[in-house]
Structure formats: C-alpha cells, structure tokens
Design a protein around this motif. Structure first.
Motif, PDB file in Angstrom:
ATOM      1  N   ALA A   1       0.831  -1.207   0.000  1.00  0.00           N
ATOM      2  CA  ALA A   1       0.000   0.000   0.000  1.00  0.00           C
ATOM      3  C   ALA A   1       0.865   1.257   0.000  1.00  0.00           C
ATOM      4  O   ALA A   1       0.581   2.220  -0.717  1.00  0.00           O
ATOM      5  N   GLN A   2       1.944   1.253   0.787  1.00  0.00           N
ATOM      6  CA  GLN A   2       2.830   2.411   0.824  1.00  0.00           C
ATOM      7  C   GLN A   2       3.506   2.620  -0.528  1.00  0.00           C
ATOM      8  O   GLN A   2       3.681   3.756  -0.981  1.00  0.00           O
ATOM      9  N   CYS A   3       3.852   1.517  -1.180  1.00  0.00           N
ATOM     10  CA  CYS A   3       4.439   1.625  -2.528  1.00  0.00           C
ATOM     11  C   CYS A   3       3.434   2.231  -3.503  1.00  0.00           C
ATOM     12  O   CYS A   3       3.803   3.072  -4.346  1.00  0.00           O
ATOM     13  N   TYR A   4       2.182   1.809  -3.404  1.00  0.00           N
ATOM     14  CA  TYR A   4       1.144   2.397  -4.269  1.00  0.00           C
ATOM     15  C   TYR A   4       0.986   3.891  -3.970  1.00  0.00           C
ATOM     16  O   TYR A   4       0.771   4.692  -4.887  1.00  0.00           O
ATOM     17  N   MET A   5       1.078   4.262  -2.704  1.00  0.00           N
ATOM     18  CA  MET A   5       0.999   5.680  -2.342  1.00  0.00           C
ATOM     19  C   MET A   5       2.155   6.443  -2.978  1.00  0.00           C
ATOM     20  O   MET A   5       1.963   7.544  -3.517  1.00  0.00           O
ATOM     21  N   ASP A   6       3.341   5.858  -2.934  1.00  0.00           N
ATOM     22  CA  ASP A   6       4.513   6.519  -3.526  1.00  0.00           C
ATOM     23  C   ASP A   6       4.344   6.707  -5.025  1.00  0.00           C
ATOM     24  O   ASP A   6       4.848   7.683  -5.597  1.00  0.00           O
ATOM     25  N   LYS A   7       3.628   5.778  -5.671  1.00  0.00           N
ATOM     26  CA  LYS A   7       3.384   5.866  -7.111  1.00  0.00           C
ATOM     27  C   LYS A   7       2.131   6.678  -7.439  1.00  0.00           C
ATOM     28  O   LYS A   7       1.783   6.833  -8.609  1.00  0.00           O
ATOM     29  N   GLU A   8       1.462   7.157  -6.405  1.00  0.00           N
ATOM     30  CA  GLU A   8       0.206   7.912  -6.544  1.00  0.00           C
ATOM     31  C   GLU A   8      -0.885   7.069  -7.185  1.00  0.00           C
ATOM     32  O   GLU A   8      -1.763   7.583  -7.871  1.00  0.00           O
ATOM     33  N   GLU A   9      -0.817   5.753  -6.964  1.00  0.00           N
ATOM     34  CA  GLU A   9      -1.876   4.846  -7.410  1.00  0.00           C
ATOM     35  C   GLU A   9      -2.797   4.599  -6.213  1.00  0.00           C
ATOM     36  O   GLU A   9      -2.750   3.560  -5.553  1.00  0.00           O
ATOM     37  N   TYR A  10      -3.633   5.607  -5.958  1.00  0.00           N
ATOM     38  CA  TYR A  10      -4.367   5.646  -4.698  1.00  0.00           C
ATOM     39  C   TYR A  10      -5.500   4.631  -4.624  1.00  0.00           C
ATOM     40  O   TYR A  10      -5.840   4.159  -3.538  1.00  0.00           O
ATOM     41  N   ASP A  11      -6.106   4.294  -5.762  1.00  0.00           N
ATOM     42  CA  ASP A  11      -7.172   3.272  -5.739  1.00  0.00           C
ATOM     43  C   ASP A  11      -6.634   1.960  -5.171  1.00  0.00           C
ATOM     44  O   ASP A  11      -7.265   1.333  -4.322  1.00  0.00           O
ATOM     45  N   GLU A  12      -5.453   1.541  -5.657  1.00  0.00           N
ATOM     46  CA  GLU A  12      -4.853   0.297  -5.185  1.00  0.00           C
ATOM     47  C   GLU A  12      -4.448   0.404  -3.714  1.00  0.00           C
ATOM     48  O   GLU A  12      -4.619  -0.539  -2.941  1.00  0.00           O
ATOM     49  N   ALA A  13      -3.922   1.566  -3.339  1.00  0.00           N
ATOM     50  CA  ALA A  13      -3.517   1.766  -1.944  1.00  0.00           C
ATOM     51  C   ALA A  13      -4.721   1.666  -1.011  1.00  0.00           C
ATOM     52  O   ALA A  13      -4.642   1.024   0.051  1.00  0.00           O
ATOM     53  N   VAL A  14      -5.827   2.275  -1.413  1.00  0.00           N
ATOM     54  CA  VAL A  14      -7.051   2.219  -0.590  1.00  0.00           C
ATOM     55  C   VAL A  14      -7.524   0.774  -0.429  1.00  0.00           C
ATOM     56  O   VAL A  14      -7.908   0.345   0.666  1.00  0.00           O
ATOM     57  N   ARG A  15      -7.481  -0.004  -1.507  1.00  0.00           N
ATOM     58  CA  ARG A  15      -7.909  -1.412  -1.424  1.00  0.00           C
ATOM     59  C   ARG A  15      -7.063  -2.186  -0.415  1.00  0.00           C
ATOM     60  O   ARG A  15      -7.590  -2.970   0.370  1.00  0.00           O
ATOM     61  N   ASP A  16      -5.752  -1.967  -0.456  1.00  0.00           N
ATOM     62  CA  ASP A  16      -4.880  -2.681   0.491  1.00  0.00           C
ATOM     63  C   ASP A  16      -5.125  -2.231   1.926  1.00  0.00           C
ATOM     64  O   ASP A  16      -5.186  -3.059   2.846  1.00  0.00           O
ATOM     65  N   TYR A  17      -5.263  -0.932   2.126  1.00  0.00           N
ATOM     66  CA  TYR A  17      -5.509  -0.436   3.489  1.00  0.00           C
ATOM     67  C   TYR A  17      -6.871  -0.889   4.016  1.00  0.00           C
ATOM     68  O   TYR A  17      -7.029  -1.153   5.214  1.00  0.00           O
ATOM     69  N   GLU A  18      -7.859  -0.978   3.130  1.00  0.00           N
ATOM     70  CA  GLU A  18      -9.166  -1.509   3.543  1.00  0.00           C
ATOM     71  C   GLU A  18      -9.045  -2.964   3.990  1.00  0.00           C
ATOM     72  O   GLU A  18      -9.640  -3.365   4.995  1.00  0.00           O
TER      73      GLU A  18
ATOM     74  N   GLU B 206      -7.458  -5.980  10.984  1.00  0.00           N
ATOM     75  CA  GLU B 206      -7.003  -5.455  12.276  1.00  0.00           C
ATOM     76  C   GLU B 206      -7.461  -4.007  12.413  1.00  0.00           C
ATOM     77  O   GLU B 206      -6.856  -3.103  11.842  1.00  0.00           O
ATOM     78  N   LYS B 207      -8.513  -3.805  13.158  1.00  0.00           N
ATOM     79  CA  LYS B 207      -9.098  -2.464  13.288  1.00  0.00           C
ATOM     80  C   LYS B 207      -8.366  -1.647  14.360  1.00  0.00           C
ATOM     81  O   LYS B 207      -8.880  -1.405  15.443  1.00  0.00           O
ATOM     82  N   THR B 208      -7.136  -1.219  14.024  1.00  0.00           N
ATOM     83  CA  THR B 208      -6.358  -0.397  14.950  1.00  0.00           C
ATOM     84  C   THR B 208      -6.455   1.073  14.542  1.00  0.00           C
ATOM     85  O   THR B 208      -6.825   1.393  13.405  1.00  0.00           O
ATOM     86  N   LYS B 209      -6.101   1.968  15.453  1.00  0.00           N
ATOM     87  CA  LYS B 209      -6.117   3.404  15.156  1.00  0.00           C
ATOM     88  C   LYS B 209      -5.130   3.738  14.039  1.00  0.00           C
ATOM     89  O   LYS B 209      -5.415   4.563  13.169  1.00  0.00           O
ATOM     90  N   GLU B 210      -3.983   3.099  14.094  1.00  0.00           N
ATOM     91  CA  GLU B 210      -2.969   3.353  13.072  1.00  0.00           C
ATOM     92  C   GLU B 210      -3.472   2.949  11.682  1.00  0.00           C
ATOM     93  O   GLU B 210      -3.322   3.704  10.715  1.00  0.00           O
ATOM     94  N   HIS B 211      -4.101   1.777  11.593  1.00  0.00           N
ATOM     95  CA  HIS B 211      -4.602   1.314  10.293  1.00  0.00           C
ATOM     96  C   HIS B 211      -5.751   2.199   9.798  1.00  0.00           C
ATOM     97  O   HIS B 211      -5.877   2.451   8.604  1.00  0.00           O
ATOM     98  N   LYS B 212      -6.568   2.665  10.735  1.00  0.00           N
ATOM     99  CA  LYS B 212      -7.659   3.576  10.362  1.00  0.00           C
ATOM    100  C   LYS B 212      -7.106   4.882   9.811  1.00  0.00           C
ATOM    101  O   LYS B 212      -7.600   5.413   8.813  1.00  0.00           O
ATOM    102  N   HIS B 213      -6.054   5.381  10.455  1.00  0.00           N
ATOM    103  CA  HIS B 213      -5.424   6.627   9.992  1.00  0.00           C
ATOM    104  C   HIS B 213      -4.836   6.454   8.594  1.00  0.00           C
ATOM    105  O   HIS B 213      -4.998   7.327   7.722  1.00  0.00           O
ATOM    106  N   LEU B 214      -4.153   5.338   8.364  1.00  0.00           N
ATOM    107  CA  LEU B 214      -3.554   5.077   7.050  1.00  0.00           C
ATOM    108  C   LEU B 214      -4.624   4.988   5.973  1.00  0.00           C
ATOM    109  O   LEU B 214      -4.444   5.504   4.859  1.00  0.00           O
ATOM    110  N   LEU B 215      -5.733   4.327   6.295  1.00  0.00           N
ATOM    111  CA  LEU B 215      -6.829   4.204   5.332  1.00  0.00           C
ATOM    112  C   LEU B 215      -7.429   5.560   5.015  1.00  0.00           C
ATOM    113  O   LEU B 215      -7.647   5.900   3.841  1.00  0.00           O
ATOM    114  N   LYS B 216      -7.678   6.363   6.038  1.00  0.00           N
ATOM    115  CA  LYS B 216      -8.275   7.687   5.817  1.00  0.00           C
ATOM    116  C   LYS B 216      -7.347   8.570   4.989  1.00  0.00           C
ATOM    117  O   LYS B 216      -7.799   9.328   4.117  1.00  0.00           O
TER     118      LYS B 216
END
Length: 493
Positions: free
Chosen positions: A329-346, A352-362
């Motif tokens: 997901a971070q690699c997709y963010m670096d490439k600005e491929e945000y649709d793919e990044a959102v899918r991975d973060y979802e 694992e519904k943690t605060k950190e994962h929620k922040h990354l998804l948002k």
C-alpha cells in the motif's frame, strides 16, 4: 511298574484338571468379551493359556481381545502362534490377516485370507477381506503416484480410504500427515503425528513431520530440534537430514539479509534475500516474509514496481500477511496509485481495526479524493512544494503560452482547447497564489464552492491583474514576421 502307572495316572488327572480349569478361564473370558470388558477378558484368556499353552483357540481368543484393545501387534503374535499350533484353525488365519491389514501389510493379509478360502471356499468374510486388502494395495499405488506428482490432496484422500481398513498403520498416517503439512494444514498434520508419538515416542517419521510443521510455520529453531531427534532415532532418515540442512541454511541467509538491511547495505540485503528464496520453494510462510523483506529493500532502492511485485508474491503465499499489504500500500501511495492503496488499506483495516490502520486508510482515501480533482500543480507545471515565486513564474509562462490572442489564427478547435487551458491556468493560479485557498486545496477540501463559483470566473481579469494591463490597453500579441506562422511575442505598451 505300579509306581509308573500311578505316576501316569496322576499326570492324566493333572492334565484333566488343568484342562477343565483352562476351559473355565476361557468361559469367563468369553463372558467378559461379550460384556465388552476386554481388559478382564484378556486376563482370563491369559490364565487359560498359562494352564494350556498348546491350545490354539485360546491364543485366537486372546488375539481377538487384543484387537479390540487396539493392540494389533500383540494380536498378530497371538494369531500367528495359534496357526502355528493348528494350521487348519480358520479363525486364527482370519485374525492374522486382519491384524496384518490393520497394520498396513495388505499383501501378507491377502495371503492369510486366501488360506482361509482354501479351508472354506465359501467363507464370505474372507472374500470381503480379500477385496479390502486389494483396495488398500490400490490406494497405496495411487498415493505413491500422487506423491511423485506433488498431488498431496490425492495422497491424503488415498490414505484416508486406506486407513478405513488399515487403522493402525503408522506408515499411512505419517504419509497423510506429511502431505497435510505440504498443503499448509499444519494443525491437522501435528495432530496425526502427535497421536503416533503418544503410542511410539521413538517414531522417526512422526518426529520428522512434527519438525516439518514447525519449519513451515517459520519456527525454525524448534523445527531443527525435532529433525535432530528424528535423526537420532533413524540415522538414515534422508528427509529429516535434508529438512534440517535447509532449515539451518534458510535461517542463516535470512539473518544475514536482516543484518545487511539494518546496516543500510541494501544491495547486499536484496541479494541475500534473493538467495534465501531459492533454498526451499515449499516453505510458504518463510518465503512470504522473505518476499516482503525484499520488497522493503526494493522500496529503499527506489525499485517501486519490483517492491510491489514482491509484496504481491508475499500475499499470494500468505493471504493473512498484514505487513506485506501495508508495504505494498505504501508503494502504491509513492506511485500515486491511490485506488490500489485504498484497497490494500481496507483489507488491513478489516483484519485489524487499529487506530494506526484507520489513519492510514483515511489518508489514502483523502489522497484518492484529491487525485480526482484538477491537479493545479500539474496545470502550472510545478512541484507541490513550489514557492510563491515559482508559482508566479509558472503562471506567467503558462498564461502567455495559452492566451487566446496568441492562437487567434489557429483553427476553431485549437482555439477552444487553448482557451480551456488558459482558464485552467487562471484557476490554478487563483488557488495556489492564495495561502488560505492553497492550504484548503492541499488538505483535500472541495474548493469549488469555496472560491466564489470558479466555474464562472474570468481568466482574462486575472491575466490583466497579473500583468498590469489596466483595462486591456497595456499589452498585445503580434506576429513575428521573421519567425514564420504561429510564432508570437508579447509586447507591453
């Protein structure tokens, strides 16, 4: 002569008494057998044998009891003793065959059942047992072929069918357990191996399977202990020796890669992880970690596409591997491929519904939202960290490039396109030159409603204000006659 006669009479009397007592013990054993109290039945049959050790039926009865107690090897010995005492003892041959079959020796079992049929050709039980023995032999052959082809599901199926008749066969159970391990069904494999070790703690094959499960679950140190123990019990166990060697090599190579990474030697770490991946393709869990580690190194080396590919390989091997999803997901963010990044973060947040994962998804969702709008930085051709002066210079350049007057002699289609671009340049400058609007734009807010209906603003007014045109009389575009058609220069009045 009278003394000799008396002696023989005494012996005869003793034998008669012993025989009657042995029969009494046998009858009591029968009674307990009917009640399914097999332990007591065993005791009384043993007493009968002690009284009359040459009676085949007593061994036959005790063999039947031992079979009910799942003590098949002892039952086999009693059955064999029974037929040694009386080769025509049909039940003895039948029980010997059943013991052989239960222990997985289908060929020996078949010979016993055929002996029964020699004594009694119409014996339906023996006829059925011959078929059972043939089926076990057929399943053995199919399993052997399946193992060679790495069709481990087929092997498990065949062993399950064979174990219906050969329930006490450790060889079949171990083969099933090994294939379950190869299929990643480690708890089932561990359970089968543990059952064998409870009955036979020195079983090298079962110790090997226990180690194999731990090895494939990336518990390499514990796995090595089991492999070493298996080799103590069976020094010629080639599978245990190979697995032990692979486990040690894999651990060493992975640790070397980790050290190189921590030392910042990314090229060396990449090579070490690549070498580790060649050691054992079957070790799915460890290889998933190695692919993820190599992906991390790849991202450090700016090999983003390779990093994404490695993380994808990792999650294919282990669909629950959160770290690999996060890295990809971070690699997709670096490439600005945000649709793919959102899918991975979802995927991560659902697991694992943690605060950190929620922040990354948002954050990924925000970047996706921002990417759907006009990219004013791209419109002006500047970086997102551009200074105020850089933004002004970019506007000057783009505004002059796309001004409608500059394209007055072009076709209607070109004029329309350039007018659109001129307007977009004005929009971009209006937003990025205003600190408040720029801040809201950068944070992902909807700026259209925030800028006084930008869809209706006049780009010419912004142009005039920027260049100080004063009502449109201070500048003009003129053709440069020496430069050929389509070339213009801007002249201030």
């Amino acid at each position: 002569r009278a003394d000799v006669s008396l002696f023989f009479s005494f012996c005869l009397l003793f034998l008669c008494v012993s025989s009657r007592e042995a029969e009494s013990f046998k009858e009591q054993g029968n009674a307990y057998y009917i009640k399914k109290d097999y332990s007591e039945a065993f005791n009384y049959y043993t007493k009968a044998i002690d009284m009359c050790p040459k009676n085949a039926s007593y061994y036959g009865n005790r063999a039947a009891t031992l079979m009910m107690l799942s003590r098949h090897r002892e039952a086999l010995e009693d059955s064999q003793q029974a037929v040694r005492l009386d080769d025509t003892f049909m039940k003895g041959h039948l029980r010997e065959g059943k013991c052989h079959l239960s222990l997985g020796n289908a060929m020996a079992a078949s010979r016993c059942f055929h002996r029964v049929l020699e004594l009694e050709p119409d014996n339906s039980q023996a006829q059925q047992e011959v078929k059972n023995a043939d089926s076990v032999l057929e399943y053995e052959k199919m399993a052997e072929l399946g193992f060679e082809k790495h069709d481990f599901r087929m092997v498990v199926f065949c062993m399950d069918r064979a174990l219906e008749s050969a329930s006490a066969c450790h060889r079949f159970k171990v083969l099933k357990a090994e294939c379950l391990a190869m299929l990643g069904r480690y708890p089932e494999a561990q359970s089968v191996a543990s059952d064998i070790l409870r009955m036979d703690s020195t079983n090298g094959d079962a110790l090997y399977v226990r180690g194999l499960c731990l090895y494939y679950e990336d518990c390499i140190d514990k796995a090595v202990q089991f492999f070493v123990q298996a080799l103590r019990m069976a020094p010629d166990h080639e599978k245990a020796r190979l697995a032990c060697r692979n486990a040690k090599a894999l651990k060493a190579k992975k640790e070397d890669g980790n050290k190189a990474f921590k030392d910042g030697n990314y090229d060396a770490a990449y090579e070490l992880y690549s070498e580790a991946l060649t050691i054992d393709p079957n070790n799915i869990k460890t290889n998933a970690k190695l692919f993820c580690n190599r992906g991390t190194v790849g991202s450090k080396l700016k090999k983003i596409d390779q990093a994404i590919e490695d993380c994808t390989k990792a999650v294919k091997l282990d669909e629950t591997y959160i770290k690999a999803y996060l890295r990809r997901a971070q690699c997709y963010m670096d490439k600005e491929e945000y649709d793919e990044a959102v899918r991975d973060y979802e995927k991560v947040y659902q697991t694992e519904k943690t605060k950190e994962h929620k922040h990354l998804l948002k954050n990924a969702q925000l970047e996706l939202k921002k990417s759907k709008r006009k990219d004013y930085y791209k419109v002006l051709g500047v970086d997102k960290n551009a200074t105020e002066d850089e933004i002004k210079k970019a506007y000057r350049k783009r505004a002059l490039m796309h001004h409608p007057d500059r394209h007055s002699s072009a076709s209607a289609e070109v004029q329309k396109e350039e007018e659109k671009k001129f307007k977009e340049v004005g929009e971009a400058f209006t937003v990025l030159s205003d600190p408040k609007k720029k801040s809201r734009y950068d944070s992902g807010h909807d700026l259209e409603d925030d800028t006084g209906n930008m869809g209706d603003f006049d780009a010419n007014n912004i142009f005039k204000a920027f260049f100080g045109g004063g009502g449109g009389q201070g500048y003009s575009f003129e053709a440069n006659q020496s430069s050929g058609p389509g070339n213009f220069f801007f002249q201030f009045g």
